[in-house]
Design an enzyme around this catalytic site. Structure first.
Site, PDB file in Angstrom:
ATOM      1  N   ARG A  36       0.820  -1.219   0.000  1.00 48.47           N
ATOM      2  CA  ARG A  36       0.000   0.000   0.000  1.00 48.47           C
ATOM      3  C   ARG A  36       0.850   1.264   0.000  1.00 48.47           C
ATOM      4  O   ARG A  36       0.439   2.279  -0.555  1.00 48.47           O
ATOM      5  CB  ARG A  36      -0.933  -0.002   1.210  1.00 48.47           C
ATOM      6  CG  ARG A  36      -2.081  -0.967   1.002  1.00 48.47           C
ATOM      7  CD  ARG A  36      -3.033  -0.961   2.154  1.00 48.47           C
ATOM      8  NE  ARG A  36      -4.244  -1.670   1.783  1.00 48.47           N
ATOM      9  CZ  ARG A  36      -5.125  -2.136   2.657  1.00 48.47           C
ATOM     10  NH1 ARG A  36      -4.928  -1.974   3.956  1.00 48.47           N
ATOM     11  NH2 ARG A  36      -6.203  -2.764   2.240  1.00 48.47           N
ATOM     12  N   LYS A 197     -19.624 -15.714   1.802  1.00 49.48           N
ATOM     13  CA  LYS A 197     -21.051 -15.503   2.042  1.00 49.48           C
ATOM     14  C   LYS A 197     -21.744 -14.784   0.903  1.00 49.48           C
ATOM     15  O   LYS A 197     -21.213 -13.836   0.352  1.00 49.48           O
ATOM     16  CB  LYS A 197     -21.220 -14.659   3.302  1.00 49.48           C
ATOM     17  CG  LYS A 197     -20.800 -15.377   4.564  1.00 49.48           C
ATOM     18  CD  LYS A 197     -21.505 -14.731   5.706  1.00 49.48           C
ATOM     19  CE  LYS A 197     -20.665 -14.668   6.955  1.00 49.48           C
ATOM     20  NZ  LYS A 197     -21.060 -13.528   7.771  1.00 49.48           N
ATOM     21  N   GLY A 347     -10.325  -8.039  -0.963  1.00 51.20           N
ATOM     22  CA  GLY A 347      -9.039  -8.247  -0.310  1.00 51.20           C
ATOM     23  C   GLY A 347      -8.509  -9.663  -0.461  1.00 51.20           C
ATOM     24  O   GLY A 347      -7.345  -9.863  -0.826  1.00 51.20           O
ATOM     25  N   GLY A 370     -13.256  -3.577   0.807  1.00 43.13           N
ATOM     26  CA  GLY A 370     -14.647  -3.148   0.929  1.00 43.13           C
ATOM     27  C   GLY A 370     -15.033  -2.081  -0.083  1.00 43.13           C
ATOM     28  O   GLY A 370     -16.140  -2.087  -0.626  1.00 43.13           O
TER      29      GLY A 370
END
Ligand code: ADP
Ligand code: MG
Length: 390
Positions: A36, A197, A347, A370
């Protein structure tokens, strides 16, 4: 992209406040993965080359509005100084008189890294007074933290009420490539979704269904679709409360949806468990689905044939365990060989293509977990919305 970038403003001789995503993993007081930090270098270097004084700010971890010494930015400043090849002055707060004095004394080419913005509860509360103090440090605001753009916090949204706000190069790149997956993608357009999920990603499925020609589903989320089809899936991860939604999505998607035709099942959630490859309606009671099978990989290969745009989010299995990573790695290799725009969001998905050794074969691997998901859902990210339009 219709947002202004650092190319569109005159930064020469100005103090520029840059929100970066330096939320990096730490290990024993040093930066364990500097990806990052590297991703922000083009923006920082451009500003320095154009004689700006650069004030960097980021959050790190979850200090919950208090000073947590393990979450100070010092190791980040050290790594950044090495990468930039010039000194980086790390301050012990992000607002207040000492910070103000330090930025007053800055000269073009100087770099300051402020302390973890989340040491102040006002950061997440998007407190206007705190945002005004941050903004008071500089003359221009640059947001290069795509990974935090889905949060309306003081350092991502609040500051823009007090300063001209433009995008950095990483932000620009993310918006451009993720935009290709959501606005006017070249067809055939194939979306691949997986992960644990379905409930996390119903919005993503619904949005992509309106755009893509084929939607391939694998990973744990496929189990809930199997359940909706009336299959017994043993001890597989299933979301009972989402079975109805999955059934509705199957009807809505029609021929666009492609589900696994075989799966790897195991007698325990363990890399060393006994395994079998079976059809999804033949799961042994007490066993669980942990990966897609080889026939599914072939099915997905055919479905990807001729694709011009591919977006992928969510691993095809429990790729953290080597014995259940094969499906995910196989899909990563399929994408690597395509003559298509390939975009990876999420991610774990980004980690998976890196582990498969094919990250550099992808058109774009998003740095935002996200944030990339919310973007694929078609949501407007608050940190992006407030940047100046071209
Ligand atoms: P991303 O971070 O890319 O959006 P997710 O967080 O949604 O992806 O999903 C990643 C997780 O899904 C991984 O931890 C992986 O182990 C899990 N997963 C994938 N397939 C299965 C499965 N069949 N059963 C249980 N967990 C699964
Ligand atoms: Mg994840």
């Amino acid at each position: 992209m219709n947002k202004k970038t650092i190319r569109d403003v005159d930064v020469r001789g100005k103090r520029v406040l840059v929100r970066v995503d330096f939320n990096v993993p730490l290990k024993e007081g040093t930066v364990a993965d500097d990806m990052r930090i590297r991703a922000a270098l083009p923006t920082i270097q451009y500003l320095l080359d154009h004689e700006a004084a650069v004030i960097l700010m980021s959050h790190l971890g979850r200090p919950k509005g208090k000073v947590v010494s393990e979450l100070r930015m010092d190791p980040v400043a050290e790594r950044l100084a090495e990468l930039l090849g010039r000194p980086v002055k790390k301050l012990d707060d992000c607002v207040g008189p000492e910070v103000e004095a330090a930025v007053e004394a800055m000269r073009p080419g100087d770099v300051i890294l402020l302390e973890n913005t989340r040491f102040h509860p006002e950061e997440r509360a998007n407190d206007p007074e705190f945002a005004r103090q941050l903004a008071g440090l500089a003359e221009i605001f640059v947001n290069d933290a795509f990974g935090s753009a889905h949060r309306a916090h003081a350092s991502t949204e609040g500051v823009t009420h007090y300063l001209p706000a433009v995008a950095g190069f990483l932000m620009e790149k993310e918006l451009e490539f993720l935009g290709r997956a959501t606005e006017n993608p070249e067809h055939p357009y194939v979306a691949i979704l997986g992960g644990a999920k379905i409930s996390d990603k119903i919005g993503v499925i619904e949005n992509l269904l309106t755009k893509c020609d084929r939607l391939l589903i694998g990973g744990g989320m496929a189990n809930t679709f199997f359940k909706a089809m009336g299959f017994e899936v043993g001890d597989s991860l299933v979301e009972d409360e989402a079975v109805e939604t999955a059934g509705a999505l199957i009807k809505q998607a029609g021929g666009v949806l492609v589900l696994p035709v075989d799966v790897v099942i195991a007698d325990a959630f363990d890399n060393e468990a006994n395994t079998r490859v079976v059809a999804p309606n033949e799961v042994t009671p007490g066993w669980r689905i942990l990966d897609i099978g080889p026939k599914t990989v072939s099915t997905f290969e055919s479905a990807l044939g001729g694709a011009k745009t591919v977006v992928w989010n969510g691993p095809m299995g429990v790729f953290e365990m080597p014995n259940f990573a094969q499906g995910t790695f196989a899909v990563a290799r399929l994408l690597a060989h395509l003559d298509a725009v390939t975009i990876i969001g999420g991610g774990d998905s980004a980690a998976a293509v890196r582990q498969a050794g094919v990250a550099d074969k992808m058109t774009h691997v998003s740095t935002g977990g996200g944030a990339s998901l919310e973007f694929l859902e078609g949501k407007v990210l608050p940190g992006v919305a407030v940047l100046e339009d071209k």
